[in-house]
Design a protein around this motif. Structure first.
Motif, PDB file in Angstrom:
ATOM      1  N   ASN A  76       0.865  -1.176   0.000  1.00  0.00           N
ATOM      2  CA  ASN A  76       0.000   0.000   0.000  1.00  0.00           C
ATOM      3  C   ASN A  76       0.904   1.230   0.000  1.00  0.00           C
ATOM      4  OD1 ASN A  76      -1.844   2.017   0.446  1.00  0.00           O
ATOM      5  ND2 ASN A  76      -2.717   1.127   2.295  1.00  0.00           N
ATOM      6  N   GLU A  77       1.334   1.650  -1.177  1.00  0.00           N
ATOM      7  CA  GLU A  77       2.386   2.668  -1.240  1.00  0.00           C
ATOM      8  C   GLU A  77       1.986   4.017  -0.659  1.00  0.00           C
ATOM      9  OE1 GLU A  77       2.766   4.605  -5.512  1.00  0.00           O
ATOM     10  OE2 GLU A  77       2.840   2.427  -5.635  1.00  0.00           O
ATOM     11  N   ILE A  78       0.701   4.337  -0.581  1.00  0.00           N
ATOM     12  CA  ILE A  78       0.328   5.631   0.006  1.00  0.00           C
ATOM     13  C   ILE A  78       0.310   5.591   1.542  1.00  0.00           C
ATOM     14  CG2 ILE A  78      -0.967   6.405  -2.011  1.00  0.00           C
ATOM     15  CD1 ILE A  78      -3.542   5.770  -0.425  1.00  0.00           C
ATOM     16  N   ALA A  79       0.426   4.384   2.124  1.00  0.00           N
ATOM     17  CA  ALA A  79       0.401   4.270   3.586  1.00  0.00           C
ATOM     18  C   ALA A  79       1.634   3.539   4.112  1.00  0.00           C
ATOM     19  CB  ALA A  79      -0.871   3.546   4.025  1.00  0.00           C
ATOM     20  N   SER A  80       2.751   3.627   3.383  1.00  0.00           N
ATOM     21  CA  SER A  80       3.933   2.880   3.782  1.00  0.00           C
ATOM     22  C   SER A  80       5.152   3.770   3.896  1.00  0.00           C
ATOM     23  CB  SER A  80       4.220   1.776   2.761  1.00  0.00           C
ATOM     24  OG  SER A  80       5.358   1.030   3.147  1.00  0.00           O
ATOM     25  N   THR A  81       5.873   3.614   4.999  1.00  0.00           N
ATOM     26  CA  THR A  81       7.209   4.185   5.132  1.00  0.00           C
ATOM     27  C   THR A  81       8.166   3.039   4.859  1.00  0.00           C
ATOM     28  OG1 THR A  81       6.430   5.727   6.797  1.00  0.00           O
ATOM     29  CG2 THR A  81       8.808   5.361   6.678  1.00  0.00           C
ATOM     30  N   ASP A  82       9.016   3.193   3.852  1.00  0.00           N
ATOM     31  CA  ASP A  82       9.832   2.067   3.397  1.00  0.00           C
ATOM     32  C   ASP A  82      11.146   2.575   2.818  1.00  0.00           C
ATOM     33  OD1 ASP A  82       9.010   2.956   0.782  1.00  0.00           O
ATOM     34  OD2 ASP A  82       7.231   1.694   0.946  1.00  0.00           O
ATOM     35  N   SER A  83      11.767   1.792   1.956  1.00  0.00           N
ATOM     36  CA  SER A  83      13.085   2.149   1.415  1.00  0.00           C
ATOM     37  C   SER A  83      13.080   3.436   0.594  1.00  0.00           C
ATOM     38  CB  SER A  83      13.640   0.998   0.560  1.00  0.00           C
ATOM     39  OG  SER A  83      14.010  -0.074   1.380  1.00  0.00           O
ATOM     40  N   ARG A  84      11.921   3.850   0.124  1.00  0.00           N
ATOM     41  CA  ARG A  84      11.862   5.115  -0.612  1.00  0.00           C
ATOM     42  C   ARG A  84      12.250   6.285   0.286  1.00  0.00           C
ATOM     43  NH1 ARG A  84       6.079   3.607  -3.049  1.00  0.00           N
ATOM     44  NH2 ARG A  84       5.975   2.889  -0.893  1.00  0.00           N
ATOM     45  N   GLU A  85      11.972   6.162   1.599  1.00  0.00           N
ATOM     46  CA  GLU A  85      12.333   7.207   2.550  1.00  0.00           C
ATOM     47  C   GLU A  85      13.530   6.831   3.418  1.00  0.00           C
ATOM     48  OE1 GLU A  85       9.064   5.935   2.640  1.00  0.00           O
ATOM     49  OE2 GLU A  85       8.293   7.460   1.273  1.00  0.00           O
ATOM     50  N   LEU A  86      13.644   5.537   3.761  1.00  0.00           N
ATOM     51  CA  LEU A  86      14.624   5.100   4.760  1.00  0.00           C
ATOM     52  C   LEU A  86      15.866   4.423   4.181  1.00  0.00           C
ATOM     53  CD1 LEU A  86      12.029   3.654   7.282  1.00  0.00           C
ATOM     54  CD2 LEU A  86      13.219   5.858   7.414  1.00  0.00           C
ATOM     55  N   GLY A  87      15.884   4.172   2.892  1.00  0.00           N
ATOM     56  CA  GLY A  87      17.024   3.517   2.271  1.00  0.00           C
ATOM     57  C   GLY A  87      16.969   2.002   2.417  1.00  0.00           C
ATOM     58  N   PRO A  88      18.069   1.331   2.110  1.00  0.00           N
ATOM     59  CA  PRO A  88      18.092  -0.134   2.154  1.00  0.00           C
ATOM     60  C   PRO A  88      17.799  -0.669   3.557  1.00  0.00           C
ATOM     61  CG  PRO A  88      20.064   0.713   1.083  1.00  0.00           C
ATOM     62  CD  PRO A  88      19.349   1.884   1.672  1.00  0.00           C
ATOM     63  N   ALA A  89      17.111  -1.807   3.595  1.00  0.00           N
ATOM     64  CA  ALA A  89      16.752  -2.453   4.854  1.00  0.00           C
ATOM     65  C   ALA A  89      17.545  -3.744   5.023  1.00  0.00           C
ATOM     66  CB  ALA A  89      15.254  -2.769   4.866  1.00  0.00           C
ATOM     67  N   THR A  90      17.695  -4.163   6.273  1.00  0.00           N
ATOM     68  CA  THR A  90      18.296  -5.458   6.581  1.00  0.00           C
ATOM     69  C   THR A  90      17.179  -6.472   6.714  1.00  0.00           C
ATOM     70  OG1 THR A  90      20.120  -4.422   7.764  1.00  0.00           O
ATOM     71  CG2 THR A  90      19.704  -6.752   8.234  1.00  0.00           C
ATOM     72  N   VAL A  91      17.243  -7.546   5.922  1.00  0.00           N
ATOM     73  CA  VAL A  91      16.234  -8.605   5.979  1.00  0.00           C
ATOM     74  C   VAL A  91      16.635  -9.614   7.049  1.00  0.00           C
ATOM     75  CG1 VAL A  91      15.172 -10.508   4.712  1.00  0.00           C
ATOM     76  CG2 VAL A  91      15.551  -8.313   3.574  1.00  0.00           C
ATOM     77  N   HIS A  92      15.700  -9.914   7.948  1.00  0.00           N
ATOM     78  CA  HIS A  92      15.940 -10.870   9.037  1.00  0.00           C
ATOM     79  C   HIS A  92      15.196 -12.174   8.844  1.00  0.00           C
ATOM     80  CE1 HIS A  92      18.084  -7.861  11.311  1.00  0.00           C
ATOM     81  NE2 HIS A  92      17.123  -7.022  11.008  1.00  0.00           N
ATOM     82  N   GLY A  93      14.186 -12.168   7.977  1.00  0.00           N
ATOM     83  CA  GLY A  93      13.417 -13.381   7.753  1.00  0.00           C
ATOM     84  C   GLY A  93      12.420 -13.195   6.625  1.00  0.00           C
ATOM     85  N   VAL A  94      11.877 -14.314   6.176  1.00  0.00           N
ATOM     86  CA  VAL A  94      10.902 -14.320   5.092  1.00  0.00           C
ATOM     87  C   VAL A  94       9.571 -14.804   5.655  1.00  0.00           C
ATOM     88  CG1 VAL A  94      10.314 -15.321   2.845  1.00  0.00           C
ATOM     89  CG2 VAL A  94      12.692 -14.731   3.369  1.00  0.00           C
ATOM     90  N   VAL A  95       8.506 -14.058   5.357  1.00  0.00           N
ATOM     91  CA  VAL A  95       7.170 -14.464   5.797  1.00  0.00           C
ATOM     92  C   VAL A  95       6.736 -15.658   4.957  1.00  0.00           C
ATOM     93  CG1 VAL A  95       4.750 -13.766   5.938  1.00  0.00           C
ATOM     94  CG2 VAL A  95       6.554 -12.172   6.626  1.00  0.00           C
TER      95      VAL A  95
END
Length: 105
Positions: A76-95
């Motif tokens: 839901n790109e209009i309700a998400s804070t993600d890499s567009r604002e925060l940069g690369p993320a560290t992945v800890h697991g897969v759902v």
């Protein structure tokens, strides 16, 4: 040895979804089962942290590797804070699956 993975030491962890960022795939209150240590692939729903928010787990969709992390976004790109604002993320697991609710109304 100290385990620094925020998902803990067991291979699977239940996580409750908070907020609308992954709607319609996952909704606020859903419970998912994540597998720690699994290698992410583009398109996977993953559990991540950002360097600027180390204590906050987030659930996002992996888009592509980006440097030492992953570029991830909410469905839901209009309700998400993600890499567009925060940069690369560290992945800890897969759902791996949503375990509650069992069915949607």
């Amino acid at each position: 040895m100290i385990d620094l993975n925020p998902l803990g030491r067991l291979p699977y962890r239940r996580i409750r979804v908070r907020g609308p960022s992954m709607a319609p795939t996952l909704r606020d209150g859903d419970v998912v089962l994540a597998r720690r240590g699994e290698r992410a692939r583009a398109g996977d729903v993953v559990v991540v942290t950002w360097a600027g928010r180390p204590g906050q787990l987030s659930i996002k969709r992996a888009v592509r590797p980006d440097g030492d992390g992953w570029f991830v976004v909410g469905d839901n790109e209009i309700a998400s804070t993600d890499s567009r604002e925060l940069g690369p993320a560290t992945v800890h697991g897969v759902v791996r699956r949503r375990i509650w609710p069992l069915r949607r109304a």
